[in-house]
Design a protein around this motif. Structure first.
Motif, PDB file in Angstrom:
ATOM      1  N   ILE A 175       9.106  14.617  -1.602  1.00 54.40           N
ATOM      2  CA  ILE A 175       7.984  14.063  -0.836  1.00 54.40           C
ATOM      3  C   ILE A 175       7.305  12.935  -1.618  1.00 54.40           C
ATOM      4  O   ILE A 175       6.971  11.892  -1.036  1.00 54.40           O
ATOM      5  N   ASN A 176       7.084  13.135  -2.899  1.00 53.29           N
ATOM      6  CA  ASN A 176       6.440  12.102  -3.709  1.00 53.29           C
ATOM      7  C   ASN A 176       7.238  10.804  -3.688  1.00 53.29           C
ATOM      8  O   ASN A 176       6.680   9.715  -3.518  1.00 53.29           O
ATOM      9  N   PHE A 177       8.531  10.899  -3.838  1.00 57.22           N
ATOM     10  CA  PHE A 177       9.390   9.714  -3.804  1.00 57.22           C
ATOM     11  C   PHE A 177       9.307   9.017  -2.448  1.00 57.22           C
ATOM     12  O   PHE A 177       9.137   7.802  -2.370  1.00 57.22           O
ATOM     13  N   LEU A 178       9.404   9.793  -1.374  1.00 66.45           N
ATOM     14  CA  LEU A 178       9.382   9.218  -0.028  1.00 66.45           C
ATOM     15  C   LEU A 178       8.033   8.557   0.283  1.00 66.45           C
ATOM     16  O   LEU A 178       7.991   7.460   0.838  1.00 66.45           O
ATOM     17  N   LEU A 179       6.929   9.216  -0.087  1.00 66.99           N
ATOM     18  CA  LEU A 179       5.613   8.624   0.139  1.00 66.99           C
ATOM     19  C   LEU A 179       5.425   7.357  -0.690  1.00 66.99           C
ATOM     20  O   LEU A 179       4.890   6.361  -0.200  1.00 66.99           O
ATOM     21  N   THR A 180       5.873   7.383  -1.934  1.00 64.84           N
ATOM     22  CA  THR A 180       5.757   6.213  -2.805  1.00 64.84           C
ATOM     23  C   THR A 180       6.572   5.056  -2.254  1.00 64.84           C
ATOM     24  O   THR A 180       6.105   3.916  -2.210  1.00 64.84           O
ATOM     25  N   ARG A 181       7.783   5.331  -1.829  1.00 65.75           N
ATOM     26  CA  ARG A 181       8.652   4.288  -1.273  1.00 65.75           C
ATOM     27  C   ARG A 181       8.044   3.697   0.006  1.00 65.75           C
ATOM     28  O   ARG A 181       8.002   2.473   0.194  1.00 65.75           O
ATOM     29  N   ALA A 182       7.542   4.566   0.880  1.00 67.53           N
ATOM     30  CA  ALA A 182       6.914   4.093   2.118  1.00 67.53           C
ATOM     31  C   ALA A 182       5.654   3.287   1.799  1.00 67.53           C
ATOM     32  O   ALA A 182       5.436   2.211   2.367  1.00 67.53           O
ATOM     33  N   GLN A 183       4.833   3.774   0.875  1.00 69.00           N
ATOM     34  CA  GLN A 183       3.605   3.073   0.513  1.00 69.00           C
ATOM     35  C   GLN A 183       3.912   1.710  -0.083  1.00 69.00           C
ATOM     36  O   GLN A 183       3.259   0.723   0.236  1.00 69.00           O
ATOM     37  N   HIS A 184       4.940   1.636  -0.911  1.00 67.22           N
ATOM     38  CA  HIS A 184       5.324   0.351  -1.507  1.00 67.22           C
ATOM     39  C   HIS A 184       5.758  -0.641  -0.417  1.00 67.22           C
ATOM     40  O   HIS A 184       5.370  -1.812  -0.442  1.00 67.22           O
ATOM     41  N   SER A 185       6.536  -0.177   0.534  1.00 69.52           N
ATOM     42  CA  SER A 185       6.992  -1.051   1.621  1.00 69.52           C
ATOM     43  C   SER A 185       5.822  -1.550   2.463  1.00 69.52           C
ATOM     44  O   SER A 185       5.731  -2.740   2.775  1.00 69.52           O
ATOM     45  N   VAL A 186       4.923  -0.646   2.828  1.00 70.50           N
ATOM     46  CA  VAL A 186       3.771  -1.019   3.655  1.00 70.50           C
ATOM     47  C   VAL A 186       2.837  -1.945   2.877  1.00 70.50           C
ATOM     48  O   VAL A 186       2.369  -2.958   3.403  1.00 70.50           O
ATOM     49  N   LEU A 187       2.588  -1.633   1.615  1.00 71.97           N
ATOM     50  CA  LEU A 187       1.717  -2.465   0.783  1.00 71.97           C
ATOM     51  C   LEU A 187       2.288  -3.878   0.648  1.00 71.97           C
ATOM     52  O   LEU A 187       1.554  -4.866   0.775  1.00 71.97           O
ATOM     53  N   SER A 188       3.577  -3.993   0.415  1.00 68.24           N
ATOM     54  CA  SER A 188       4.211  -5.311   0.302  1.00 68.24           C
ATOM     55  C   SER A 188       4.072  -6.099   1.601  1.00 68.24           C
ATOM     56  O   SER A 188       3.798  -7.307   1.579  1.00 68.24           O
ATOM     57  N   TYR A 189       4.255  -5.428   2.721  1.00 65.25           N
ATOM     58  CA  TYR A 189       4.116  -6.082   4.017  1.00 65.25           C
ATOM     59  C   TYR A 189       2.678  -6.577   4.232  1.00 65.25           C
ATOM     60  O   TYR A 189       2.448  -7.727   4.605  1.00 65.25           O
ATOM     61  N   PHE A 190       1.707  -5.699   3.970  1.00 65.92           N
ATOM     62  CA  PHE A 190       0.306  -6.090   4.134  1.00 65.92           C
ATOM     63  C   PHE A 190      -0.057  -7.232   3.183  1.00 65.92           C
ATOM     64  O   PHE A 190      -0.762  -8.159   3.574  1.00 65.92           O
ATOM     65  N   ARG A 191       0.420  -7.158   1.945  1.00 64.64           N
ATOM     66  CA  ARG A 191       0.153  -8.237   0.979  1.00 64.64           C
ATOM     67  C   ARG A 191       0.634  -9.575   1.518  1.00 64.64           C
ATOM     68  O   ARG A 191      -0.070 -10.578   1.437  1.00 64.64           O
ATOM     69  N   SER A 192       1.838  -9.589   2.063  1.00 64.60           N
ATOM     70  CA  SER A 192       2.404 -10.838   2.568  1.00 64.60           C
ATOM     71  C   SER A 192       1.589 -11.382   3.734  1.00 64.60           C
ATOM     72  O   SER A 192       1.436 -12.587   3.892  1.00 64.60           O
ATOM     73  N   ARG A 193       1.054 -10.501   4.559  1.00 62.25           N
ATOM     74  CA  ARG A 193       0.253 -10.931   5.707  1.00 62.25           C
ATOM     75  C   ARG A 193      -1.135 -11.423   5.295  1.00 62.25           C
ATOM     76  O   ARG A 193      -1.707 -12.289   5.935  1.00 62.25           O
ATOM     77  N   LEU A 194      -1.690 -10.853   4.231  1.00 61.93           N
ATOM     78  CA  LEU A 194      -3.033 -11.227   3.784  1.00 61.93           C
ATOM     79  C   LEU A 194      -3.036 -12.420   2.823  1.00 61.93           C
ATOM     80  O   LEU A 194      -4.085 -13.027   2.596  1.00 61.93           O
ATOM     81  N   ASP A 195      -1.865 -12.755   2.276  1.00 56.16           N
ATOM     82  CA  ASP A 195      -1.758 -13.870   1.320  1.00 56.16           C
ATOM     83  C   ASP A 195      -2.343 -15.172   1.855  1.00 56.16           C
ATOM     84  O   ASP A 195      -2.952 -15.931   1.109  1.00 56.16           O
ATOM     85  N   GLU A 196      -2.168 -15.427   3.120  1.00 58.84           N
ATOM     86  CA  GLU A 196      -2.668 -16.655   3.739  1.00 58.84           C
ATOM     87  C   GLU A 196      -4.178 -16.815   3.536  1.00 58.84           C
ATOM     88  O   GLU A 196      -4.697 -17.925   3.479  1.00 58.84           O
TER      89      GLU A 196
END
Length: 141
Positions: A7-28
């Protein structure tokens, strides 16, 4: 147990993916996801203390100080002495910080929807509720 089933691995992997996506959208807007969280707190109630903000978005005091410094340097907010308590410092939005409420709100809403689009409406509700339950109950153990 295979690490990819943990569970820890899956949550971390999902959080990393979502965080990267949000970062890219907020960079502007030159805003990070955690800075968005702070701005969001201030849009709801301007003039909070750093401690109040940190508690709301689950940050420790030493972490929020550096983030607030960077946000102040960007002109998004400022710190002001509390007129009723000279020991207290209030964090208040600048005009620039206020002006970001609508565009950032739209970006985050669209980003949330994009992440949830892989689920049906019922699955979306269950997913969000499940995340809340995990976050609220793990700390009780």
């Amino acid at each position: 147990m295979e690490v990819t089933q943990c569970i820890n691995f899956l949550l971390t992997r999902a959080q990393h993916s979502v965080l990267s996506y949000f970062r890219s959208r907020l960079d502007e807007y030159d805003v990070t996801p955690v800075q968005y969280g702070i701005l969001s707190c201030l849009w709801c109630k301007d003039g909070q203390t750093a401690t109040e903000i940190a508690q709301r978005i689950c940050l420790d005091g030493s972490t929020i100080t550096g983030i607030l410094d960077r946000m102040e340097n960007k002109g998004l907010l400022e710190r002001q002495s509390d007129p009723n308590d000279r020991r207290a410092i209030r964090v208040v939005l600048s005009d620039k910080g206020r002006q970001l409420e609508k565009p950032l709100g739209e970006v985050v809403k669209a980003s949330n929807q994009r992440v949830l689009d892989i689920f049906t409406k019922e699955e979306q509700e269950l997913f969000v509720e499940s995340l809340k339950r995990v976050a609220d109950n793990i700390s009780k153990w």
